[in-house]
Enzyme design. Structure first.
Site, short mmCIF file in Angstrom:
data_model
loop_
_atom_site.label_atom_id
_atom_site.label_comp_id
_atom_site.label_asym_id
_atom_site.label_seq_id
_atom_site.Cartn_x
_atom_site.Cartn_y
_atom_site.Cartn_z
N CYS A 1 0.84 -1.20 0.00
CA CYS A 1 0.00 0.00 0.00
C CYS A 1 0.87 1.25 0.00
O CYS A 1 0.65 2.18 -0.78
CB CYS A 1 -0.93 -0.03 1.22
SG CYS A 1 -2.13 1.31 1.26
N CYS A 2 1.91 1.28 0.87
CA CYS A 2 2.82 2.44 0.90
C CYS A 2 3.55 2.58 -0.44
O CYS A 2 3.81 3.69 -0.89
CB CYS A 2 3.84 2.30 2.02
SG CYS A 2 3.23 2.74 3.65
N CYS B 1 -3.36 4.11 9.52
CA CYS B 1 -2.08 3.66 10.07
C CYS B 1 -1.51 4.62 11.10
O CYS B 1 -0.31 4.57 11.41
CB CYS B 1 -1.07 3.47 8.95
SG CYS B 1 -1.62 2.29 7.71
N CYS C 1 -1.30 8.54 7.29
CA CYS C 1 -2.64 8.18 6.84
C CYS C 1 -3.51 7.74 8.02
O CYS C 1 -3.00 7.14 8.98
CB CYS C 1 -2.56 7.01 5.87
SG CYS C 1 -1.58 7.32 4.39
N CYS D 1 7.84 4.19 5.72
CA CYS D 1 6.96 3.89 4.59
C CYS D 1 7.72 3.61 3.30
O CYS D 1 7.14 3.20 2.31
CB CYS D 1 5.98 5.04 4.36
SG CYS D 1 6.79 6.62 4.17
S1 SF4 Z 1 0.52 4.63 5.66
FE1 SF4 Z 1 -1.08 3.00 5.60
S2 SF4 Z 1 -2.78 3.80 4.37
FE2 SF4 Z 1 -0.98 5.14 4.04
S3 SF4 Z 1 -0.05 4.35 2.21
FE3 SF4 Z 1 1.00 3.33 3.91
S4 SF4 Z 1 -0.17 1.42 4.34
FE4 SF4 Z 1 -1.41 2.73 2.96
#
Ligand code: SF4
Length: 237
Positions: free
Chosen positions: A119-120, A205, A202, A228
């Protein structure tokens, strides 16, 4: 159809060799962040960009004092708190910022529940690479006291992963230094900072932390993840 060959950016094409950057970094150990920004602006002009999470505006305030039209990059992951998006607009208006907002190529999904690394990558790392494209250098707000993983952050270094110069003018500043500067300059404060969020990412998280807790312990809590992927250690870290 003609094609244009684009030469890869190298340390030499950015004007410095990595060893030279290491020496410059050492020389900046006791320098004021504004002098470091001034050096960066003098050397890279419009080919430098400031990446900000808008957790605070200390670096933005310092940088636009040196170069009012400096390009500022914000990565809109599509999962920011509403307060962060509001704050970005407040700051953009206050400084008449030359702001570039980059979004992911993917639509919102549930990947953050299944695969935070992936996701990151999709929502932060790849958009950062697009945002930095064509620049010779970037400015970040990294501080050594953010976390043990950042304790050796250089002030200036060749960013091997991004193939550009990375400048961290606040590397030697502590959280107290930032707080003092914020008060002295009467800077706007992120609405969540006073509600227990010393580190803001985010919403899925990020959780608030208790007084005295590690400021970044609210990020990816319980998942064994601390970064991240935006800040890959430099060779001199
Ligand atoms: S911090 Fe969490 S929601 Fe944001 S990009 Fe990374 S995994 Fe995705």
């Amino acid at each position: 159809m003609s094609t244009t060959e684009i030469s890869p950016v190298t340390a030499a094409s950015a004007g410095f060799e990595p060893e030279e950057l290491a020496l410059i970094s050492q020389g900046f150990e006791t320098a004021a962040p504004s002098s470091i920004v001034a050096w960066a602006v003098e050397h890279f002009g419009d080919d430098i960009i400031l990446a900000s999470s808008f957790q605070d505006v200390v670096l933005i305030d310092l940088a636009v004092s040196v170069k009012p039209d400096l390009e500022v990059l914000f990565l809109d992951t599509q999962y920011h708190f509403a307060e962060t998006l509001w704050f970005v607009e407040e700051v953009r208006t206050r400084y008449d910022l030359n702001l570039t907002v980059v979004k992911p190529l993917a639509v919102p999904d549930n990947r953050w529940q299944l695969d935070v690394g992936g996701c990151c990558q999709v929502r932060k790392v790849e958009p950062l690479e697009r945002g930095l494209a064509g620049k010779l250098a970037w400015l970040t707000g990294l501080q050594r006291d953010d976390a043990p993983t950042r304790a050796n952050t250089p002030i200036v270094a060749w960013d091997e992963a991004r193939q550009m110069v990375k400048v961290n003018p606040l590397a030697t500043w502590t959280a107290d230094d930032l707080a003092a500067y914020t008060i002295e300059r009467e800077l706007p404060v992120h609405p969540l900072a006073e509600r227990g969020y010393p580190s803001i990412g985010c919403w899925p998280c990020t959780r608030p932390v208790a007084p005295g807790e590690d400021p970044r312990s609210g990020r990816w809590a319980g998942l064994g993840k601390t970064e991240c992927g935006l800040h890959v250690p430099a060779s001199s870290d």
